[in-house]
Design a protein around this motif. Structure first.
Motif, PDB file in Angstrom:
ATOM      1  N   GLU A 100      19.537  73.915   6.642  1.00  0.00           N
ATOM      2  CA  GLU A 100      18.461  73.005   7.044  1.00  0.00           C
ATOM      3  C   GLU A 100      18.393  72.875   8.560  1.00  0.00           C
ATOM      4  O   GLU A 100      19.378  73.076   9.264  1.00  0.00           O
ATOM      5  N   ILE A 101      17.204  72.562   9.043  1.00  0.00           N
ATOM      6  CA  ILE A 101      16.978  72.193  10.447  1.00  0.00           C
ATOM      7  C   ILE A 101      16.446  70.771  10.420  1.00  0.00           C
ATOM      8  O   ILE A 101      15.325  70.529   9.971  1.00  0.00           O
ATOM      9  N   SER A 102      17.267  69.831  10.876  1.00  0.00           N
ATOM     10  CA  SER A 102      16.893  68.430  10.722  1.00  0.00           C
ATOM     11  C   SER A 102      17.553  67.599  11.813  1.00  0.00           C
ATOM     12  O   SER A 102      18.447  68.058  12.528  1.00  0.00           O
ATOM     13  N   SER A 103      17.101  66.346  11.937  1.00  0.00           N
ATOM     14  CA  SER A 103      17.713  65.427  12.892  1.00  0.00           C
ATOM     15  C   SER A 103      19.161  65.137  12.507  1.00  0.00           C
ATOM     16  O   SER A 103      20.007  64.916  13.378  1.00  0.00           O
ATOM     17  N   GLU A 104      19.458  65.138  11.189  1.00  0.00           N
ATOM     18  CA  GLU A 104      20.837  64.894  10.744  1.00  0.00           C
ATOM     19  C   GLU A 104      21.763  66.002  11.229  1.00  0.00           C
ATOM     20  O   GLU A 104      22.899  65.742  11.656  1.00  0.00           O
ATOM     21  N   ARG A 105      21.297  67.239  11.178  1.00  0.00           N
ATOM     22  CA  ARG A 105      22.135  68.348  11.638  1.00  0.00           C
ATOM     23  C   ARG A 105      22.320  68.301  13.146  1.00  0.00           C
ATOM     24  O   ARG A 105      23.417  68.576  13.654  1.00  0.00           O
ATOM     25  N   LEU A 106      21.285  67.943  13.884  1.00  0.00           N
ATOM     26  CA  LEU A 106      21.418  67.801  15.335  1.00  0.00           C
ATOM     27  C   LEU A 106      22.418  66.700  15.673  1.00  0.00           C
ATOM     28  O   LEU A 106      23.276  66.871  16.552  1.00  0.00           O
ATOM     29  N   LEU A 107      22.328  65.571  14.975  1.00  0.00           N
ATOM     30  CA  LEU A 107      23.249  64.470  15.226  1.00  0.00           C
ATOM     31  C   LEU A 107      24.683  64.879  14.906  1.00  0.00           C
ATOM     32  O   LEU A 107      25.618  64.549  15.646  1.00  0.00           O
ATOM     33  N   SER A 108      24.871  65.612  13.818  1.00  0.00           N
ATOM     34  CA  SER A 108      26.202  66.070  13.448  1.00  0.00           C
ATOM     35  C   SER A 108      26.750  67.033  14.489  1.00  0.00           C
ATOM     36  O   SER A 108      27.942  66.974  14.848  1.00  0.00           O
ATOM     37  N   ALA A 109      25.902  67.919  15.026  1.00  0.00           N
ATOM     38  CA  ALA A 109      26.344  68.861  16.058  1.00  0.00           C
ATOM     39  C   ALA A 109      26.743  68.127  17.333  1.00  0.00           C
ATOM     40  O   ALA A 109      27.748  68.471  17.980  1.00  0.00           O
ATOM     41  N   CYS A 110      25.951  67.124  17.722  1.00  0.00           N
ATOM     42  CA  CYS A 110      26.282  66.349  18.925  1.00  0.00           C
ATOM     43  C   CYS A 110      27.591  65.583  18.741  1.00  0.00           C
ATOM     44  O   CYS A 110      28.410  65.487  19.680  1.00  0.00           O
ATOM     45  N   LYS A 111      27.821  65.048  17.557  1.00  0.00           N
ATOM     46  CA  LYS A 111      29.080  64.353  17.293  1.00  0.00           C
ATOM     47  C   LYS A 111      30.251  65.331  17.308  1.00  0.00           C
ATOM     48  O   LYS A 111      31.355  64.977  17.741  1.00  0.00           O
ATOM     49  N   TRP A 112      30.025  66.543  16.815  1.00  0.00           N
ATOM     50  CA  TRP A 112      31.053  67.584  16.885  1.00  0.00           C
ATOM     51  C   TRP A 112      31.457  67.823  18.334  1.00  0.00           C
ATOM     52  O   TRP A 112      32.639  67.858  18.671  1.00  0.00           O
ATOM     53  N   LEU A 113      30.469  67.947  19.206  1.00  0.00           N
ATOM     54  CA  LEU A 113      30.749  68.175  20.623  1.00  0.00           C
ATOM     55  C   LEU A 113      31.516  66.999  21.232  1.00  0.00           C
ATOM     56  O   LEU A 113      32.448  67.192  22.022  1.00  0.00           O
ATOM     57  N   GLU A 114      31.127  65.795  20.858  1.00  0.00           N
ATOM     58  CA  GLU A 114      31.780  64.603  21.420  1.00  0.00           C
ATOM     59  C   GLU A 114      33.229  64.464  20.969  1.00  0.00           C
ATOM     60  O   GLU A 114      34.026  63.792  21.630  1.00  0.00           O
ATOM     61  N   ARG A 115      33.580  65.087  19.835  1.00  0.00           N
ATOM     62  CA  ARG A 115      34.941  64.953  19.298  1.00  0.00           C
ATOM     63  C   ARG A 115      35.863  66.088  19.734  1.00  0.00           C
ATOM     64  O   ARG A 115      37.039  66.093  19.359  1.00  0.00           O
ATOM     65  N   ASN A 174      39.045  64.861  13.831  1.00  0.00           N
ATOM     66  CA  ASN A 174      37.626  64.490  13.845  1.00  0.00           C
ATOM     67  C   ASN A 174      36.741  65.679  14.209  1.00  0.00           C
ATOM     68  O   ASN A 174      35.604  65.792  13.740  1.00  0.00           O
ATOM     69  N   THR A 175      37.260  66.571  15.055  1.00  0.00           N
ATOM     70  CA  THR A 175      36.512  67.784  15.395  1.00  0.00           C
ATOM     71  C   THR A 175      36.280  68.626  14.153  1.00  0.00           C
ATOM     72  O   THR A 175      35.160  69.096  13.895  1.00  0.00           O
ATOM     73  N   TYR A 176      37.333  68.829  13.370  1.00  0.00           N
ATOM     74  CA  TYR A 176      37.214  69.632  12.154  1.00  0.00           C
ATOM     75  C   TYR A 176      36.241  68.992  11.162  1.00  0.00           C
ATOM     76  O   TYR A 176      35.457  69.696  10.503  1.00  0.00           O
ATOM     77  N   VAL A 177      36.286  67.672  11.047  1.00  0.00           N
ATOM     78  CA  VAL A 177      35.410  66.974  10.092  1.00  0.00           C
ATOM     79  C   VAL A 177      33.941  67.217  10.441  1.00  0.00           C
ATOM     80  O   VAL A 177      33.119  67.524   9.563  1.00  0.00           O
ATOM     81  N   HIS A 178      33.587  67.079  11.717  1.00  0.00           N
ATOM     82  CA  HIS A 178      32.183  67.257  12.116  1.00  0.00           C
ATOM     83  C   HIS A 178      31.770  68.726  12.085  1.00  0.00           C
ATOM     84  O   HIS A 178      30.601  69.036  11.836  1.00  0.00           O
ATOM     85  N   MET A 179      32.705  69.638  12.322  1.00  0.00           N
ATOM     86  CA  MET A 179      32.398  71.061  12.149  1.00  0.00           C
ATOM     87  C   MET A 179      32.030  71.339  10.697  1.00  0.00           C
ATOM     88  O   MET A 179      31.040  72.042  10.410  1.00  0.00           O
ATOM     89  N   ALA A 180      32.814  70.786   9.768  1.00  0.00           N
ATOM     90  CA  ALA A 180      32.510  70.977   8.348  1.00  0.00           C
ATOM     91  C   ALA A 180      31.147  70.386   7.992  1.00  0.00           C
ATOM     92  O   ALA A 180      30.417  70.939   7.160  1.00  0.00           O
TER      93      ALA A 180
END
Length: 442
Positions: A281-296, A267-273
């Motif tokens: 892009e700089i967006s809320s989607e990218r921030l959410l993806s980065a936070c999920k990366w950290l959580e995994r 799951n870490t690799y998936v969110h890193m990708a």
């Protein structure tokens, strides 16, 4: 008619009948079964994951013919000299990754090959064994029109599974390998010229030497094309570098460790990708993806500062106090409210994680600044999840970008931290695009 490219796969089955026969026959295809087509060049195209369109008919060029057709839309085409049936299994996958060659540019070795000085091992970059497969990289080249030298160098990759896998199950392992090099370089790599085989490399060589019939298949899948790598990306920031035998030796150790920890880090690799895919892009989607990366990230999970016995004692005391004051609160609700108290706070957690990967005396961004941006990300995460982030000015855009880059920098450094990098490779981590994005953010 057939058209097969990575961006678009479709097939139209057509049959012409004379009108006076009064026949109206459409090709019959079942969606849950593959479709096999013989092309004009006598290549067998095996179509999988099909969606059947509506049949149609049209008058031919004269009054005696009518065309009946059935469109088929597929996201997987296997092209080879024979059919790829559902019971076939994959033992070996070969592919290229554009832009990866610059990582393996060994000037001395390539200069020898261009001058015709070669041995059996000259074209091999590395060959290692992981828990599920053998991994190999090699140079490809074109022979010169004169002399024994080579030119137009590129690199290819090979995955040879210890146990044969069905069609489709090879994609996960292939993606994990691509994401290792993508993470090292800082942008998402795609693969091209993918070939699958029922034979191992050893069996393939034996077939060639015995002049037996050989069946190699190209695999084409429908997918979204990736962006070209950013022009400002520097390969010098990659911890993985193959410009010498020592660097390749260290790279392969880290690659094997990356592949072997797949069960815990998938799951870490998936969110890193996901973050690498949104690098433009700089967006809320990218921030959410980065936070999920950290959580995994398994090593970034909040540590416990106490145990459940303390929570039970506090919950029991709270319920007694509530009853004494005429408030009958369910004990489960009290436990749910108190549960987060057994974990370390955001401030303590981020200070612990930053101390593992960030220099104490960094000239541009101090640890305190880093922790402050990470704490801000947790407040913005909820807004991003509900798409409530609105950027109204250049200053707000810069603030959002700085928070995103801070989270991604921490995630990248933690993801790479436990791999057996050499001191030289670890020294390049601070020059990686993800860490540089945060260092130069304003």
């Amino acid at each position: 008619m057939a058209n097969a490219t990575p961006a678009h796969l479709n097939m139209i089955l057509a049959k012409f009948w004379r009108q006076y026969t009064h026949l109206m026959i459409f090709p019959h295809v079942k969606e849950d079964q593959p479709v096999f087509i013989l092309s004009e060049k006598l290549k067998v195209i095996s179509l999988y994951n099909n969606i059947i369109g509506g049949p149609g008919r049209r008058n031919g060029p004269n009054a005696q013919t009518t065309a009946f057709w059935l469109p088929i839309y597929s996201n997987c085409a296997i092209i080879g000299t024979n059919e790829w049936i559902p019971t076939d299994r994959i033992r070996r996958v070969n592919f290229r990754m554009p832009n990866a060659m610059r990582m393996f540019w060994n000037g001395e070795k390539l200069r020898s090959l261009s001058q015709g000085r070669r041995t059996e091992e000259s074209f091999e970059i590395f060959s290692v064994t992981a828990s599920l497969a053998n991994l190999r990289a090699y140079y490809t080249a074109r022979g010169m029109a004169w002399g024994d030298g080579y030119t137009d160098f590129d690199c290819g990759f090979e995955i040879e599974f210890h146990d044969a896998v069905p069609l489709g199950e090879h994609l996960e392992y292939l993606s994990i390998l691509k994401w290792f090099f993508s993470g090292c370089l800082g942008f998402l790599l795609d693969d091209t010229d993918r070939k699958i085989s029922r034979q191992t490399q050893e069996e393939f060589i034996a077939s060639v030497e015995s002049h037996a019939e050989i069946h190699e298949h190209h695999e084409i899948r429908l997918g979204h094309p990736l962006d070209d790598p950013p022009s400002h990306i520097s390969f010098h920031g990659s911890p993985a570098w193959g410009n010498s035998s020592d660097e390749i030796s260290n790279l392969t150790k880290c690659l094997v460790a990356w592949m072997d920890r797949l069960d815990d880090w998938k799951n870490t690799y998936v969110h890193m990708a996901g973050c690498l895919r949104m690098h433009r892009e700089i967006s809320s989607e990218r921030l959410l993806s980065a936070c999920k990366w950290l959580e995994r990230i398994p090593t970034a999970i909040p540590e416990l500062v106490t145990d459940n016995l303390v929570v039970e004692a506090m919950a029991g005391a709270a319920r007694v106090a509530g009853v004494e004051n005429g408030l009958n609160v369910d004990l489960g609700r009290i436990r749910g409210i108190l549960k987060p108290l057994i974990k370390e706070s955001h401030d303590a957690r981020f200070r612990r994680l930053v101390s593992l990967v960030w220099p104490n005396n960094h000239v541009s961004k101090s640890r305190d600044e880093f922790v402050a941006e990470l704490k801000r990300s947790q407040g913005l995460r909820g807004e991003a999840a509900h798409n409530h982030i609105e950027v109204r000015s250049q200053e707000e855009f810069a603030d959002l970008a700085r928070v995103i880059h801070a989270v991604e920098a921490l995630c990248f450094l933690l993801t790479m931290r436990d791999l057996p990098w050499s001191d030289k490779a670890r020294g390049r981590l601070m020059g990686h695009p993800m860490t540089q994005n945060y260092i130069h953010s304003v």
